[in-house]
Motif scaffolding. Structure first.
Motif, PDB file in Angstrom:
ATOM      1  N   PRO A 169      52.214  39.658  37.071  1.00 23.99           N
ATOM      2  CA  PRO A 169      51.173  39.897  37.391  1.00 23.99           C
ATOM      3  C   PRO A 169      50.733  38.723  38.278  1.00 23.99           C
ATOM      4  CG  PRO A 169      51.039  38.716  34.746  1.00 23.99           C
ATOM      5  CD  PRO A 169      52.764  38.597  34.575  1.00 23.99           C
ATOM      6  N   GLU A 170      49.882  39.364  39.747  1.00 25.91           N
ATOM      7  CA  GLU A 170      49.306  39.072  40.495  1.00 25.91           C
ATOM      8  C   GLU A 170      47.969  38.546  40.531  1.00 25.91           C
ATOM      9  OE1 GLU A 170      51.647  41.479  43.544  1.00 25.91           O
ATOM     10  OE2 GLU A 170      53.133  40.329  43.742  1.00 25.91           O
ATOM     11  N   HIS A 171      47.758  37.781  41.239  1.00 27.60           N
ATOM     12  CA  HIS A 171      46.373  38.010  41.164  1.00 27.60           C
ATOM     13  C   HIS A 171      45.770  37.947  42.757  1.00 27.60           C
ATOM     14  CE1 HIS A 171      41.817  36.228  42.459  1.00 27.60           C
ATOM     15  NE2 HIS A 171      42.329  36.065  40.955  1.00 27.60           N
ATOM     16  N   SER A 172      44.881  38.605  42.815  1.00 26.20           N
ATOM     17  CA  SER A 172      44.205  39.209  44.064  1.00 26.20           C
ATOM     18  C   SER A 172      44.754  40.731  44.855  1.00 26.20           C
ATOM     19  CB  SER A 172      43.918  38.025  45.069  1.00 26.20           C
ATOM     20  OG  SER A 172      43.819  36.675  44.989  1.00 26.20           O
ATOM     21  N   ALA A 173      45.925  41.224  44.416  1.00 24.43           N
ATOM     22  CA  ALA A 173      46.485  41.565  45.038  1.00 24.43           C
ATOM     23  C   ALA A 173      45.050  43.178  45.120  1.00 24.43           C
ATOM     24  CB  ALA A 173      47.985  41.993  44.421  1.00 24.43           C
ATOM     25  N   ALA A 174      45.321  44.183  43.888  1.00 22.91           N
ATOM     26  CA  ALA A 174      44.279  45.080  43.489  1.00 22.91           C
ATOM     27  C   ALA A 174      42.819  44.352  43.333  1.00 22.91           C
ATOM     28  CB  ALA A 174      45.050  45.642  41.935  1.00 22.91           C
ATOM     29  N   ALA A 175      42.649  43.128  43.225  1.00 18.97           N
ATOM     30  CA  ALA A 175      41.919  42.680  42.662  1.00 18.97           C
ATOM     31  C   ALA A 175      40.464  42.309  43.823  1.00 18.97           C
ATOM     32  CB  ALA A 175      41.517  41.381  41.862  1.00 18.97           C
ATOM     33  N   ALA A 176      41.497  41.612  44.771  1.00 17.05           N
ATOM     34  CA  ALA A 176      40.150  40.973  45.752  1.00 17.05           C
ATOM     35  C   ALA A 176      39.518  40.102  44.852  1.00 17.05           C
ATOM     36  CB  ALA A 176      39.961  42.161  46.849  1.00 17.05           C
ATOM     37  N   GLY A 177      39.589  38.624  45.118  1.00 16.80           N
ATOM     38  CA  GLY A 177      38.423  38.524  44.456  1.00 16.80           C
ATOM     39  C   GLY A 177      39.236  37.085  45.359  1.00 16.80           C
ATOM     40  N   GLY A 178      37.555  36.833  45.305  1.00 15.01           N
ATOM     41  CA  GLY A 178      37.299  35.319  46.314  1.00 15.01           C
ATOM     42  C   GLY A 178      36.165  35.309  46.647  1.00 15.01           C
ATOM     43  N   GLN A 229      38.312  51.311  41.959  1.00  8.39           N
ATOM     44  CA  GLN A 229      37.294  51.604  41.060  1.00  8.39           C
ATOM     45  C   GLN A 229      36.164  52.641  40.910  1.00  8.39           C
ATOM     46  OE1 GLN A 229      39.931  50.122  37.042  1.00  8.39           O
ATOM     47  NE2 GLN A 229      41.378  49.815  38.241  1.00  8.39           N
ATOM     48  N   GLY A 230      35.585  52.184  41.866  1.00  3.60           N
ATOM     49  CA  GLY A 230      34.171  51.723  42.141  1.00  3.60           C
ATOM     50  C   GLY A 230      33.710  50.591  42.759  1.00  3.60           C
ATOM     51  N   LEU A 231      34.544  49.700  42.263  1.00  3.29           N
ATOM     52  CA  LEU A 231      33.583  48.355  42.235  1.00  3.29           C
ATOM     53  C   LEU A 231      34.259  47.646  44.007  1.00  3.29           C
ATOM     54  CD1 LEU A 231      33.980  45.866  39.024  1.00  3.29           C
ATOM     55  CD2 LEU A 231      32.210  46.389  40.425  1.00  3.29           C
ATOM     56  N   VAL A 232      33.375  47.796  44.826  1.00  2.00           N
ATOM     57  CA  VAL A 232      34.119  47.473  46.523  1.00  2.00           C
ATOM     58  C   VAL A 232      32.389  47.438  47.154  1.00  2.00           C
ATOM     59  CG1 VAL A 232      34.101  50.040  46.740  1.00  2.00           C
ATOM     60  CG2 VAL A 232      34.957  47.609  48.292  1.00  2.00           C
ATOM     61  N   GLY A 251      39.718  49.665  32.856  1.00  2.00           N
ATOM     62  CA  GLY A 251      41.138  50.140  33.749  1.00  2.00           C
ATOM     63  C   GLY A 251      42.016  49.047  33.641  1.00  2.00           C
ATOM     64  N   SER A 252      42.473  48.796  34.775  1.00  2.00           N
ATOM     65  CA  SER A 252      44.047  48.406  34.501  1.00  2.00           C
ATOM     66  C   SER A 252      43.893  46.912  35.355  1.00  2.00           C
ATOM     67  CB  SER A 252      45.537  49.209  35.434  1.00  2.00           C
ATOM     68  OG  SER A 252      45.174  48.575  36.458  1.00  2.00           O
ATOM     69  N   ILE A 253      42.652  46.923  35.697  1.00  2.00           N
ATOM     70  CA  ILE A 253      42.922  45.096  36.087  1.00  2.00           C
ATOM     71  C   ILE A 253      41.874  44.136  35.523  1.00  2.00           C
ATOM     72  CG2 ILE A 253      43.142  46.204  38.668  1.00  2.00           C
ATOM     73  CD1 ILE A 253      39.846  45.827  38.159  1.00  2.00           C
ATOM     74  N   PHE A 254      41.497  45.045  34.321  1.00  2.00           N
ATOM     75  CA  PHE A 254      40.979  43.702  33.429  1.00  2.00           C
ATOM     76  C   PHE A 254      40.854  44.398  32.035  1.00  2.00           C
ATOM     77  CE2 PHE A 254      37.426  41.286  31.215  1.00  2.00           C
ATOM     78  CZ  PHE A 254      38.058  39.918  31.203  1.00  2.00           C
TER      79      PHE A 254
END
Lengths: 567, 105
Positions: free
Chosen positions: A368-377, A85-88, A531-534
């Motif tokens: 819900p799963e953390h970090s899967a679509a999200a890549a928080g770290g 979603q453009g945030l990478v 989007g769907s992640i937040f």
């Protein structure tokens, strides 16, 4: 007093976490003639997301995509726009896409089978669509990939220290000096001094109430409790994008399989997705191809969605895999057997008399799963270095590269090892660091307590707080209340443990609370929906002008500080 | 409760104890006794113990909440048109000539 014993270790490069990224990092660092210790909370033979299999790795195969008119740059752009979603972090994303194929060749060198007689593609590889708009995902025989990698780690000369859970980092003069962890079987504190440290402990998996109602019945490994992210945060490392979340998570059957061929299974040909009336909701994967992305809100080629069918009163949803030739069935079973959890699932199907030719398999959206679509770290630079000099992160541990998954683990693990090796070579000696970040006190307090709260009660409380305040109805006030509840839990619980196994779970609880607090604080700070992640009820609009950013959070002199970074 | 060891087949090698990512087994090498399922409720059903046991002595058992209630499948043998589609599906991931994608990249 029943005090824990301390065992000292020393090496050039310490790799924390023995999954795909950690194994690749250890092998590369040892190849570069460094003294390496790979620390794993379990055992690299079967630990991590790929423990019992990995059947897919995306990458750029010039001889295939090139002939089909897709350039490396186009594939990277597709991932950046449609998956991330453009945030990478585009530079790392580009590195992953460009070097994934080289790491696949490494896997072949270590003993994995990647070529098949029935393929007419150059090199005899099986490629398919997964999450991109072009066919770029290697489909291979990966059931035993972890055993293959663990063997390569041992042959490389790297030392494996298994059943040690790293929970603290220690520093000297503002640089990494080593790690401290707890022996999950021997009950000792292990202190490992190192010139460079690579963190690869993966996702945070036990935050939300699990769909089947059992704590360990989740889709991704329950042993992954954000130990690396919590340790890094406590050491002052900056973490980004921790607020993003997959809501709802994927679809699965009792969390016993990663998708059962549906809806975003990594293999072809999968089954049909049907509703309770027998209507086809999702056609076979190849017919929707690269248009599948993370999330369930996406309509399928039929113009319908699983969630939409549930809400229209036509549920439940099933995966029907009976529709296929014998060859299809054989291929599908081969694929399931080679993807994580698949061997267990097939074993259970047989044991309980379930057969894909006779039975359809009910699917539900999971927790819900953390970090899967999200890549928080942790935010990383072009060398995979975090904000703490000498500390690197790779794979699902690293922040800012959504959907990097298996190729992210292999390529970033390799890159982090090369960076760590350069640093270790330049360092004069190993630091004489002291300290353990409070780990010894935390353990001794629990061991010397008679009576108290079992870890299961604290785990259930975390599930409740995170599920109630941070899933479907998120807002500033809800997140604030969630934070209050987590802080209350942290200050009120008096954990008790009868043995090292239970004390390990207490340490996991401590890390889950740490990660939960980070997530809730970031949720308060990100004042938009994306989007769907937040999604925030009180800030429902996407706000690119003010918020198209990596939201960083770090501990500085005991205070939490936020910072926005351009992606 | 999961996993279950067939005592007649187990040779007490301890591999299940070594590989289990969830540490559900207890095993003491010195005693040469068979492993014990110490934490059955912490099983992840990954199947590592099942596939790595050299004796085929380990199997998994599901607790009730994880049972999949059987439901008959809908589609039998494919019809003529479906057959063609299936033929393409079987081929496409291994061939460069065909591209069954609608739209494409």
């Amino acid at each position: 007093m029943n005090n824990v014993a301390v065992q000292e270790h020393s090496c050039d490069i310490c790799v924390v976490g023995g999954g795909l990224a950690g194994c690749m990092a250890s092998i590369r660092a040892a190849e570069l003639d460094h003294d390496v210790i790979l620390v794993d909370k379990s055992n690299p033979e079967r630990s991590g997301c790929a423990g019992t299999g990995l059947d897919h790795i995306w990458g750029y195969f010039p001889e295939v995509q090139g002939r089909e008119g897709v350039s490396l740059e186009q594939m990277v752009e597709d991932h950046a726009q449609n998956v991330a979603q453009g945030l990478v972090n585009r530079r790392i994303l580009h590195y992953i896409a460009a070097t994934s194929y080289n790491r696949i060749l490494d896997l072949e060198r270590f003993g994995a089978r990647i070529r098949f007689d029935d393929s007419t593609l150059p090199g005899g590889v099986r490629l398919q669509y997964q999450m991109h708009a072009c066919r770029n995902t290697l489909h291979f025989e990966g059931r035993d990939i972890k055993r293959i990698l663990a063997g390569a780690v041992r042959r490389s000369g790297a030392h494996i220290l298994d059943r040690v859970m790293v929970t603290e980092l220690f520093t000297q003069d503002g640089e990494i000096a080593g790690v401290a962890g707890y022996g999950t079987r021997d009950g000792r504190i292990h202190r490992i001094r190192a010139k460079a440290v690579i963190m690869t402990t993966g996702r945070v998996n036990r935050l939300y109430r699990p769909f089947p109602g059992l704590t360990f019945a989740i889709r991704m490994p329950p042993a992954l409790t954000g130990d690396g992210k919590a340790a890094m945060f406590r050491a002052g490392v900056e973490l980004i994008n921790m607020e993003f979340l997959s809501i709802p998570g994927r679809w699965s059957s009792r969390n016993l399989i990663r998708g059962g061929g549906l809806p975003t299974g990594s293999y072809q040909p999968p089954g049909l997705g049907v509703n309770a009336l027998g209507e086809v909701i999702r056609r076979r994967n190849h017919e929707v191809g690269g248009k599948t992305v993370y999330g369930t809100a996406k309509t399928f080629a039929t113009g319908k969605s699983f969630q939409g069918e549930l809400e229209a009163g036509r549920g439940p949803i099933y995966a029907d895999m009976s529709w296929g030739s014998e060859e299809d069935q054989r291929y599908m079973l081969w694929a399931i057997e080679n993807e994580g959890l698949g061997p267990g699932f097939l074993h259970l199907m047989e044991r309980y008399g379930l057969d894909f030719r006779k039975h359809k398999i009910e699917l539900w959206p999971i927790e819900p799963e953390h970090s899967a679509a999200a890549a928080g770290g942790p935010i990383v630079d072009d060398a995979c270095q975090t904000t703490l000099p000498g500390l690197y992160a790779a794979g699902d541990e690293a922040g800012g590269i959504p959907g990097s998954v298996a190729p992210g683990a292999f390529t970033m693990g390799y890159l982090a090892a090369e960076s760590a090796a350069r640093r270790a070579a330049a360092a004069r000696g190993r630091a004489e660091a002291k300290g353990d970040g409070g780990l010894i006190d935390f353990c001794n307090d629990i061991l010397n307590r008679s009576g108290g709260d079992p870890w299961e009660d604290a785990q259930a409380t975390i599930h409740n707080i995170m599920s109630d305040y941070n899933t479907h109805i998120r807002s500033q006030t809800m997140a604030r209340r969630g934070l209050e509840c987590l802080e209350y839990l942290e200050n009120t619980m008096r954990l008790t443990a009868a043995n090292p196994h239970e004390l390990t779970h207490c340490l996991e609880v401590r890390n889950l609370i740490e990660c939960g607090k980070i997530i809730l604080r970031s949720t308060i700070e990100r004042r938009e929906s994306r989007g769907s992640i937040f999604q925030r009820k009180d800030c429902a609009e996407q706000d690119d002008a003010n918020w198209f950013c990596f939201l960083g959070q770090k501990l500085e002199n005991g205070q939490v500080r936020f910072q926005k970074h351009k992606p | 409760m999961p996993p279950v060891i067939d005592w007649k087949l187990c040779n007490a090698c301890g591999i299940c104890y070594q590989v289990c990512p969830q540490d559900v087994f207890f095993f003491d090498k010195k005693q040469k006794a068979m492993p014990v399922i110490a934490y059955p409720r912490e099983c992840w059903y990954c199947g590592a113990c099942v596939i790595d046991c050299p004796q085929g002595a380990v199997s998994l058992t599901l607790p009730l909440p994880l049972h999949i209630v059987p439901s008959p499948a809908l589609y039998g043998p494919p019809g003529p048109d479906e057959e063609e589609a299936l033929g393409r599906a079987a081929d496409f991931s291994r061939s460069i000539e065909q591209d069954p994608m609608e739209g494409g990249p």
